[in-house]
Design a protein around this motif. Structure first.
Motif, PDB file in Angstrom:
ATOM      1  N   ALA A  45       2.385   5.874  -0.850  1.00 26.02           N
ATOM      2  CA  ALA A  45       3.705   6.503  -0.811  1.00 26.02           C
ATOM      3  C   ALA A  45       4.026   7.091  -2.181  1.00 26.02           C
ATOM      4  O   ALA A  45       3.540   6.611  -3.211  1.00 26.02           O
ATOM      5  N   ALA A  46       4.826   8.118  -2.200  1.00 27.98           N
ATOM      6  CA  ALA A  46       5.203   8.758  -3.462  1.00 27.98           C
ATOM      7  C   ALA A  46       5.963   7.792  -4.364  1.00 27.98           C
ATOM      8  O   ALA A  46       6.734   6.963  -3.886  1.00 27.98           O
ATOM      9  N   LEU A  66       2.733  -0.431  -8.270  1.00 28.26           N
ATOM     10  CA  LEU A  66       1.698  -1.376  -7.852  1.00 28.26           C
ATOM     11  C   LEU A  66       1.897  -1.784  -6.390  1.00 28.26           C
ATOM     12  O   LEU A  66       0.924  -1.877  -5.630  1.00 28.26           O
ATOM     13  N   ALA A  67       3.118  -2.019  -5.967  1.00 26.19           N
ATOM     14  CA  ALA A  67       3.398  -2.403  -4.584  1.00 26.19           C
ATOM     15  C   ALA A  67       2.960  -1.305  -3.619  1.00 26.19           C
ATOM     16  O   ALA A  67       2.376  -1.582  -2.561  1.00 26.19           O
ATOM     17  N   LYS A  68       3.215  -0.051  -3.971  1.00 24.25           N
ATOM     18  CA  LYS A  68       2.828   1.061  -3.106  1.00 24.25           C
ATOM     19  C   LYS A  68       1.313   1.199  -3.025  1.00 24.25           C
ATOM     20  O   LYS A  68       0.758   1.477  -1.958  1.00 24.25           O
ATOM     21  N   LEU A  69       0.631   0.986  -4.129  1.00 26.36           N
ATOM     22  CA  LEU A  69      -0.832   1.049  -4.123  1.00 26.36           C
ATOM     23  C   LEU A  69      -1.425  -0.090  -3.300  1.00 26.36           C
ATOM     24  O   LEU A  69      -2.404   0.097  -2.578  1.00 26.36           O
TER      25      LEU A  69
END
Length: 77
Positions: A45-46, A66-69
């Motif tokens: 996500a962006a 980090l959470a999105k990755l």
């Protein structure tokens, strides 16, 4: 145009357009990426550019990245 020949890309496979200039298609789905296996991952996500003005804000922005990755499977949970 003739049908492209199916090939399977595995470790060490290196199709070269100079040696074998035929089109090719992948056979089967990409494996899940792991620490030891190259594979497909989803787009993360962006993440907005940080506008943090202090360390706490920068930490929060970095943790959001980090959470999105992790959610996308780019890095291990």
């Amino acid at each position: 145009m003739p049908n492209p020949k199916p090939i399977s890309l595995v470790a060490g496979a290196n199709p070269s357009p100079l040696v074998d200039p035929q089109e090719f298609v992948l056979v089967g789905p990409l494996p899940a990426a792991t620490a030891t296996v190259n594979g497909g991952v989803k787009r993360a996500a962006a993440q907005a550019n940080s506008t943090a003005t202090d360390v706490a804000g920068l930490v929060a922005d970095f943790n959001a990245l980090l959470a999105k990755l992790r959610t996308a499977g780019v890095i291990a949970p």
